[in-house]
Motif scaffolding. Structure first.
Motif: not given
Length: 295
Positions: A8-12, A147-151, A182-183
């Protein structure tokens, strides 16, 4: 409805906690409350909270460091997600998990689709792929893997914030210009996740399985950095380095312990079809975050 969020403390994780507030009872756990490096302890955490949804935003993301401590990366990125999936299957809960473009080697011409064969170049990518496979092997679990990218986000450590800091403190800056992707903002990831929960709770799908989640469009790191600086200038930021002064270099001139894919482009056609939504251009998220940092 109770939603448990790990990391919960991370970016996402922070974006999810903010976005999902009001959607149900939120249990937001940081790594001290739900330590994925000790998967055996997670079962007790889940038993104590009995969530209807588990959203696993925790991960080992130190790509270069993973080369020297792969066991920890695999514990957090593979063993722990498997345990979460097993608990979800046994208790009728739903699981959302996030993976990465780094499961691919980047040699494809064009954007990767979900059915393309993975071939990770580094330990981090291998650990995330093993996590995907471990979840898929659990019978009877309702799970969605993105799957995500360049978060990036306004909080935490990321490329966008690093570029702003360097442009304020250095006299020159060189950035790789032969790796493409893609950011993708953490807010966009949270929005898609919230849409998923709303649709599933309303009996509208989307179907379980693997999805690519990335902002629309594509760029390389140099152009990404230049756009960040242009946005900062537009907001009145004083920089030592102008956007056009950011030099481009090939990846071979910036060696790192972990190899990176040259192509991190992800095809999001499946997600946009199943979720009935269009994903915004990557520049939108960048501009929003730069504005948030300035404010």
């Amino acid at each position: 409805m109770k939603i448990l969020i790990t990391g919960a403390n991370g970016q996402v994780g922070q974006a999810l906690t903010q976005r999902l507030t009001g959607s149900g009872e939120i249990v937001a756990l940081d790594r001290h409350s739900a330590d994925l490096s000790q998967p055996e302890h997670l079962r007790a955490v889940l038993d104590a909270n009995s969530p209807d949804w588990i959203i696993n935003a925790a991960a080992y993301t130190a790509v270069d460091k993973a080369e020297s401590e792969p066991e920890l990366a695999f514990t957090i990125n593979a063993q722990a997600p498997k345990m979460l999936a097993e608990w979800a299957a046994a208790h009728g809960a739903k699981l959302v998990h996030y993976s990465t473009d780094y499961v691919f080697d980047g040699t494809k011409v064009g954007a990767y689709v979900e059915s393309d064969a993975p071939a990770p170049l580094n330990a981090y990518g291998a650990s995330k792929l093993t996590g995907e496979q471990a979840i898929a092997a659990v019978a009877g679990v309702q799970t969605w893997v993105f799957r995500t990218t360049w978060v990036f986000a306004a909080h935490g450590n990321n490329f966008l914030k690093t570029m702003l800091k360097l442009a304020q403190t250095r006299e020159s800056l060189s950035v790789v210009n032969d790796q493409f992707g893609a950011p993708t903002s953490a807010d966009l990831i949270a929005d898609v996740t919230a849409t998923l929960i709303d649709k599933v709770q309303g009996g509208l799908g989307p179907t379980t399985g693997l999805y690519h989640l990335a902002a629309a469009g594509e760029t390389h790191w140099q152009a990404y950095a230049q756009h960040v600086l242009r946005c900062a200038q537009a907001r009145g930021e004083v920089l030592n380095i102008a956007p056009e002064q950011v030099a481009g270099i090939p990846a071979r001139d910036y060696p790192t312990p972990a190899a990176r894919p040259a192509n991190s482009r992800l095809d999001t056609t499946k997600l946009e079809r199943e979720f009935d939504m269009a994903l915004p251009d990557w520049r939108v998220g960048v501009e929003t975050v730069v504005n948030q940092l300035k404010a």
